[in-house]
Motif scaffolding. Structure first.
Motif, short mmCIF file in Angstrom:
data_model
loop_
_atom_site.label_atom_id
_atom_site.label_comp_id
_atom_site.label_asym_id
_atom_site.label_seq_id
_atom_site.Cartn_x
_atom_site.Cartn_y
_atom_site.Cartn_z
N GLY A 40 51.99 57.06 53.26
CA GLY A 40 51.67 58.43 52.89
C GLY A 40 52.46 59.46 53.69
O GLY A 40 53.60 59.22 54.10
N ALA A 41 51.82 60.60 53.91
CA ALA A 41 52.48 61.73 54.58
C ALA A 41 52.93 61.39 56.00
O ALA A 41 54.03 61.77 56.40
N ALA A 42 52.10 60.68 56.76
CA ALA A 42 52.48 60.33 58.14
C ALA A 42 53.65 59.36 58.15
O ALA A 42 54.52 59.44 59.02
N PHE A 43 53.69 58.45 57.18
CA PHE A 43 54.81 57.52 57.05
C PHE A 43 56.10 58.29 56.78
O PHE A 43 57.13 58.04 57.42
N GLU A 44 56.03 59.22 55.84
CA GLU A 44 57.22 60.02 55.50
C GLU A 44 57.67 60.86 56.70
O GLU A 44 58.87 60.94 56.99
N LYS A 45 56.73 61.46 57.40
CA LYS A 45 57.06 62.28 58.57
C LYS A 45 57.68 61.42 59.67
O LYS A 45 58.67 61.82 60.28
N ALA A 46 57.11 60.24 59.88
CA ALA A 46 57.66 59.34 60.90
C ALA A 46 59.09 58.94 60.56
O ALA A 46 59.95 58.91 61.44
N THR A 47 59.34 58.67 59.30
CA THR A 47 60.69 58.31 58.88
C THR A 47 61.67 59.43 59.21
O THR A 47 62.75 59.19 59.78
N LEU A 48 61.30 60.66 58.89
CA LEU A 48 62.18 61.80 59.17
C LEU A 48 62.38 62.03 60.67
O LEU A 48 63.49 62.32 61.13
N ILE A 49 61.30 61.87 61.44
CA ILE A 49 61.41 62.08 62.89
C ILE A 49 62.24 60.98 63.54
O ILE A 49 63.03 61.26 64.46
N LEU A 50 62.11 59.76 63.06
CA LEU A 50 62.93 58.68 63.62
C LEU A 50 64.41 58.92 63.34
O LEU A 50 65.27 58.68 64.20
N ILE A 51 64.72 59.41 62.16
CA ILE A 51 66.10 59.75 61.84
C ILE A 51 66.59 60.87 62.75
O ILE A 51 67.69 60.80 63.30
N ALA A 52 65.76 61.89 62.94
CA ALA A 52 66.12 63.01 63.82
C ALA A 52 66.31 62.55 65.26
O ALA A 52 67.22 63.00 65.95
#
Length: 85
Positions: A40-52
């Motif tokens: 969900g949303a936390a998964f998507e956010k984690a993906t973006l933060i890990l990329i950053a």
């Protein structure tokens, strides 16, 4: 290498715990088809933060926290007291 301190433990199945102690480990877990539970949303956010974080725009603590939040959302976060490190 971006290291998570303390590491994050996740359940991968009955009796299977994976200790995630780096950005690379976290990315492998999130991108794995074995990631159980909700994406969900936390998964998507984690993906973006890990990329950053891999690009140097976020730090290890921010990446660790985002990954742990995704694990909570999926219902697979291991109580830190159960991890021996």
């Amino acid at each position: 290498m971006i290291v998570f301190e303390p590491p994050v433990g996740i359940y991968l199945g009955i009796g299977q715990i994976r200790v995630v102690n780096s950005l690379q480990d976290a990315a492998e877990c999130l991108m794995s088809e074995k990631w159980p539970g909700l994406r969900g949303a936390a998964f998507e956010k984690a993906t973006l933060i890990l990329i950053a974080a891999s690009a140097g725009f976020k730090n290890a603590d921010q990446a660790r926290q985002a990954f742990a939040s995704a694990a909570v959302e999926a219902g697979i976060l291991v109580d830190p007291k159960l991890l021996v490190h």
